[in-house]
Design a protein around this motif. Sequence first.
Motif, PDB file in Angstrom:
ATOM      1  N   ILE A  83     -15.101  -7.811  -0.418  1.00  0.00           N
ATOM      2  CA  ILE A  83     -13.950  -7.852  -1.322  1.00  0.00           C
ATOM      3  C   ILE A  83     -13.105  -6.596  -1.155  1.00  0.00           C
ATOM      4  O   ILE A  83     -11.868  -6.657  -1.131  1.00  0.00           O
ATOM      5  N   TRP A  84     -13.794  -5.437  -1.030  1.00  0.00           N
ATOM      6  CA  TRP A  84     -13.023  -4.192  -0.833  1.00  0.00           C
ATOM      7  C   TRP A  84     -12.251  -4.232   0.488  1.00  0.00           C
ATOM      8  O   TRP A  84     -11.092  -3.792   0.547  1.00  0.00           O
ATOM      9  N   ASN A  92      -9.361   2.706  -8.960  1.00  0.00           N
ATOM     10  CA  ASN A  92      -9.134   1.366  -8.427  1.00  0.00           C
ATOM     11  C   ASN A  92      -8.244   0.529  -9.334  1.00  0.00           C
ATOM     12  O   ASN A  92      -7.595  -0.410  -8.882  1.00  0.00           O
ATOM     13  N   PHE A  94     -10.909  -6.327  -6.542  1.00  0.00           N
ATOM     14  CA  PHE A  94     -12.040  -5.431  -6.277  1.00  0.00           C
ATOM     15  C   PHE A  94     -12.331  -4.563  -7.486  1.00  0.00           C
ATOM     16  O   PHE A  94     -13.501  -4.345  -7.837  1.00  0.00           O
ATOM     17  N   ASP A 102      -9.275  -6.285   0.109  1.00  0.00           N
ATOM     18  CA  ASP A 102      -8.324  -5.505  -0.683  1.00  0.00           C
ATOM     19  C   ASP A 102      -7.614  -4.473   0.186  1.00  0.00           C
ATOM     20  O   ASP A 102      -6.388  -4.325   0.135  1.00  0.00           O
ATOM     21  N   SER A 103      -8.399  -3.746   1.017  1.00  0.00           N
ATOM     22  CA  SER A 103      -7.812  -2.678   1.832  1.00  0.00           C
ATOM     23  C   SER A 103      -6.819  -3.214   2.857  1.00  0.00           C
ATOM     24  O   SER A 103      -5.855  -2.521   3.213  1.00  0.00           O
ATOM     25  N   LEU A 144     -19.445  -7.502  -2.299  1.00  0.00           N
ATOM     26  CA  LEU A 144     -18.559  -6.516  -2.910  1.00  0.00           C
ATOM     27  C   LEU A 144     -17.842  -5.694  -1.838  1.00  0.00           C
ATOM     28  O   LEU A 144     -16.647  -5.398  -1.962  1.00  0.00           O
ATOM     29  N   THR A 145     -18.566  -5.359  -0.775  1.00  0.00           N
ATOM     30  CA  THR A 145     -17.951  -4.635   0.345  1.00  0.00           C
ATOM     31  C   THR A 145     -16.868  -5.485   1.004  1.00  0.00           C
ATOM     32  O   THR A 145     -15.789  -4.985   1.349  1.00  0.00           O
ATOM     33  N   LEU A 190     -15.939  -4.626  -9.191  1.00  0.00           N
ATOM     34  CA  LEU A 190     -16.749  -3.412  -9.271  1.00  0.00           C
ATOM     35  C   LEU A 190     -17.097  -3.087 -10.714  1.00  0.00           C
ATOM     36  O   LEU A 190     -18.259  -2.769 -11.027  1.00  0.00           O
TER      37      LEU A 190
END
Length: 301
Positions: free
Chosen positions: A159-160, A243, A173, A163-164, A156-157, A177
């Motif tokens: 994926i973020w 988000n 993301f 995304d960032s 998940l981190t 989430l």
Amino acid sequence: MMINNTSGPSNSTSDQTDNKVIMWCVVYAIVTVAIIFNNVAAILAFTKSRLLRKFGNYFLVNLAVADLMVGTIALPMYIHLIYISPYSSSSVTKVKPFQTVHIAFDVFSGMASAFTLTIISLERVYAIFSPLRYRRLSRGTYFFVLATVWILAGTLTGIWLLDSFKIIHPKIFAFALAILSFTSLMAMIASYVALWLKIKLWNRNQHRAAGEKERNLSVAIAIVTAVFLTTWTPFHIMNILVNFKTSLLDGIPYEVIFLAKFLHYGNSIVNPVIYCYKISEFRKALKNLIAGKKKSRETRV
């Protein structure tokens, strides 16, 4: 994502507002110390005693490790961020490298806590409803489940981060989430509804002592989960909303955000306190740990 207020204070109130920000930094610093102290004590109490002979306690240690990461990494970074830029807007300001690192650790440690609590709730259901099979679980099974928790949090981190850096669509993301959070929530609620029904119908004619221990542990974990849901819900809802659409929270007072984050981070304090109150074996281990330190000091003198 990190949620911040979209507008700064006017010049006439800036000094007063800055004092409030400093006050929040002090409050967060106190929370940081409490998180570190409580979770280090919990880890030592588990590892320095016989509690780890029961493999299920590995999950409680894992929860303490995740909470310790919050206190040693995520929260100190957050204090730095709100001190240097308490009013920056995530909707108009490009995320800076330090903020990126902070959010990554925040997502990683926070979701590791959430996933661990989900696994603990499922483990309690398995222990209560299938005690014979539960006792035959190997240590390797527990390590595999623990590894899965951290892999999920790391995924998940990741994926973020993608995304960032605009490598993937920003909604991926948000959906990941929301789906993982909702699944974890439903699993915890379903588990404790089942446990509550089982405890209400508990057969006390046989193995009463063992039943009492299982019941006390289940109640303790249920309280931990209830506190987790209460303290995480405000910030988590805001986080999921922002988000999906950043403008949904434009203009929200920074005090509301700081309070939501306070509850979010404050959850990492309470678990060892609940263990002390509800789990007699943990309470004894902690007392022995403190007594051992006192004896060693007296011996040195």
